[in-house]
Design a protein around this motif. Structure first.
Motif, PDB file in Angstrom:
ATOM      1  N   MET A   1       0.781  -1.326   0.087  1.00  0.00           N
ATOM      2  CA  MET A   1       0.125   0.140   0.138  1.00  0.00           C
ATOM      3  C   MET A   1       1.510   1.470   0.041  1.00  0.00           C
ATOM      4  N   GLY A   2       2.072   1.273   1.112  1.00  0.00           N
ATOM      5  CA  GLY A   2       3.048   2.109   0.926  1.00  0.00           C
ATOM      6  C   GLY A   2       3.313   2.593  -0.957  1.00  0.00           C
ATOM      7  N   SER A   3       4.036   1.967  -1.614  1.00  0.00           N
ATOM      8  CA  SER A   3       4.587   1.981  -2.257  1.00  0.00           C
ATOM      9  C   SER A   3       3.604   2.514  -3.544  1.00  0.00           C
ATOM     10  N   PHE A   4       2.213   2.214  -3.777  1.00  0.00           N
ATOM     11  CA  PHE A   4       1.580   2.649  -4.404  1.00  0.00           C
ATOM     12  C   PHE A   4       1.121   4.490  -4.646  1.00  0.00           C
ATOM     13  N   ILE A   5       1.014   5.004  -3.012  1.00  0.00           N
ATOM     14  CA  ILE A   5       1.441   6.340  -2.689  1.00  0.00           C
ATOM     15  C   ILE A   5       1.966   6.755  -2.905  1.00  0.00           C
ATOM     16  N   LEU A   6       3.163   6.060  -2.924  1.00  0.00           N
ATOM     17  CA  LEU A   6       4.535   6.459  -2.819  1.00  0.00           C
ATOM     18  C   LEU A   6       4.188   6.820  -4.899  1.00  0.00           C
ATOM     19  N   ILE A   7       4.139   6.321  -5.584  1.00  0.00           N
ATOM     20  CA  ILE A   7       4.001   6.240  -6.617  1.00  0.00           C
ATOM     21  C   ILE A   7       3.164   7.198  -7.316  1.00  0.00           C
ATOM     22  N   SER A   8       1.709   6.721  -6.681  1.00  0.00           N
ATOM     23  CA  SER A   8       0.732   7.949  -6.634  1.00  0.00           C
ATOM     24  C   SER A   8       1.442   9.294  -6.969  1.00  0.00           C
ATOM     25  N   TYR A   9       1.771   9.706  -5.532  1.00  0.00           N
ATOM     26  CA  TYR A   9       2.050  10.950  -5.535  1.00  0.00           C
ATOM     27  C   TYR A   9       3.473  11.648  -6.215  1.00  0.00           C
ATOM     28  N   ILE A  10       4.451  10.328  -6.919  1.00  0.00           N
ATOM     29  CA  ILE A  10       5.689  10.655  -7.940  1.00  0.00           C
ATOM     30  C   ILE A  10       4.769  11.049  -9.020  1.00  0.00           C
ATOM     31  N   ALA A  11       3.276  10.729  -9.413  1.00  0.00           N
ATOM     32  CA  ALA A  11       3.002  10.732 -10.944  1.00  0.00           C
ATOM     33  C   ALA A  11       2.708  11.840 -10.704  1.00  0.00           C
ATOM     34  N   LEU A  12       1.683  12.274  -9.631  1.00  0.00           N
ATOM     35  CA  LEU A  12       1.061  13.592  -9.192  1.00  0.00           C
ATOM     36  C   LEU A  12       2.021  14.596  -9.553  1.00  0.00           C
ATOM     37  N   VAL A  13       2.840  14.752  -8.729  1.00  0.00           N
ATOM     38  CA  VAL A  13       4.389  16.092  -8.823  1.00  0.00           C
ATOM     39  C   VAL A  13       4.451  16.300 -10.265  1.00  0.00           C
ATOM     40  N   ALA A  14       4.767  14.690 -10.734  1.00  0.00           N
ATOM     41  CA  ALA A  14       5.326  15.083 -12.499  1.00  0.00           C
ATOM     42  C   ALA A  14       4.800  15.551 -13.318  1.00  0.00           C
ATOM     43  N   SER A  15       3.162  14.983 -13.393  1.00  0.00           N
ATOM     44  CA  SER A  15       2.245  16.232 -14.070  1.00  0.00           C
ATOM     45  C   SER A  15       2.078  17.030 -14.222  1.00  0.00           C
ATOM     46  N   PHE A  16       2.309  17.549 -12.172  1.00  0.00           N
ATOM     47  CA  PHE A  16       2.224  18.631 -12.145  1.00  0.00           C
ATOM     48  C   PHE A  16       3.194  19.555 -13.318  1.00  0.00           C
ATOM     49  N   PHE A  17       4.273  19.286 -13.391  1.00  0.00           N
ATOM     50  CA  PHE A  17       5.457  20.150 -13.613  1.00  0.00           C
ATOM     51  C   PHE A  17       5.301  19.778 -14.760  1.00  0.00           C
ATOM     52  N   ILE A  18       4.891  18.618 -15.365  1.00  0.00           N
ATOM     53  CA  ILE A  18       4.126  18.652 -17.035  1.00  0.00           C
ATOM     54  C   ILE A  18       3.475  20.002 -16.948  1.00  0.00           C
ATOM     55  N   VAL A  19       2.697  19.902 -16.787  1.00  0.00           N
ATOM     56  CA  VAL A  19       1.218  20.878 -16.665  1.00  0.00           C
ATOM     57  C   VAL A  19       1.640  22.177 -16.653  1.00  0.00           C
ATOM     58  N   SER A  20       2.746  22.624 -15.691  1.00  0.00           N
ATOM     59  CA  SER A  20       2.894  23.985 -15.627  1.00  0.00           C
ATOM     60  C   SER A  20       3.873  24.162 -16.465  1.00  0.00           C
ATOM     61  N   SER A  21       4.786  23.586 -16.909  1.00  0.00           N
ATOM     62  CA  SER A  21       6.190  23.543 -18.071  1.00  0.00           C
ATOM     63  C   SER A  21       4.917  24.208 -19.173  1.00  0.00           C
ATOM     64  N   LEU A  22       3.791  23.520 -20.248  1.00  0.00           N
ATOM     65  CA  LEU A  22       3.203  23.505 -20.737  1.00  0.00           C
ATOM     66  C   LEU A  22       2.153  24.989 -20.746  1.00  0.00           C
ATOM     67  N   VAL A  23       2.135  24.992 -19.679  1.00  0.00           N
ATOM     68  CA  VAL A  23       1.331  26.402 -19.724  1.00  0.00           C
ATOM     69  C   VAL A  23       2.639  27.832 -19.516  1.00  0.00           C
TER      70      VAL A  23
END
Length: 98
Positions: A1-23
């Protein structure tokens, strides 16, 4: 369960950086476009008068027509090249080399 939360958090942060760079990229392109439009509005490039442009285009057509036999081939590409060269020469003659 802990690794799933870590992977979800990393994906969320990566998508935030991708979207912010596109904006940021989109905003930068919009600012550049608006600046170029404002520059063109305030300082438009001069254009050749219609009479002079028509005369130059007719001279280019006469030059290409006199150089080749009619019906031999389609020399429209050569007409475009000659007309562009003659218009460029006249524009530089009237307004200088910018």
């Amino acid at each position: 369960m802990g690794s799933f939360i870590l992977i979800s958090y990393i994906a969320l942060v990566a998508s935030f950086f991708i979207v912010s760079s596109l904006v940021i990229f989109g905003i930068e392109k919009l600012v550049i476009f608006l600046f170029e439009q404002l520059k063109e509005y305030l300082y438009p490039l001069p254009v050749l008068p219609t009479e002079i442009k028509n005369r130059i285009l007719q001279e280019a057509a006469d030059f290409v027509h006199a150089k080749h036999r009619v019906g031999e081939d389609d020399y429209f590409h050569e007409y475009l090249w000659v007309a562009n060269e003659k218009l460029s020469i006249k524009w530089e003659e009237m307004y200088g080399n910018n």
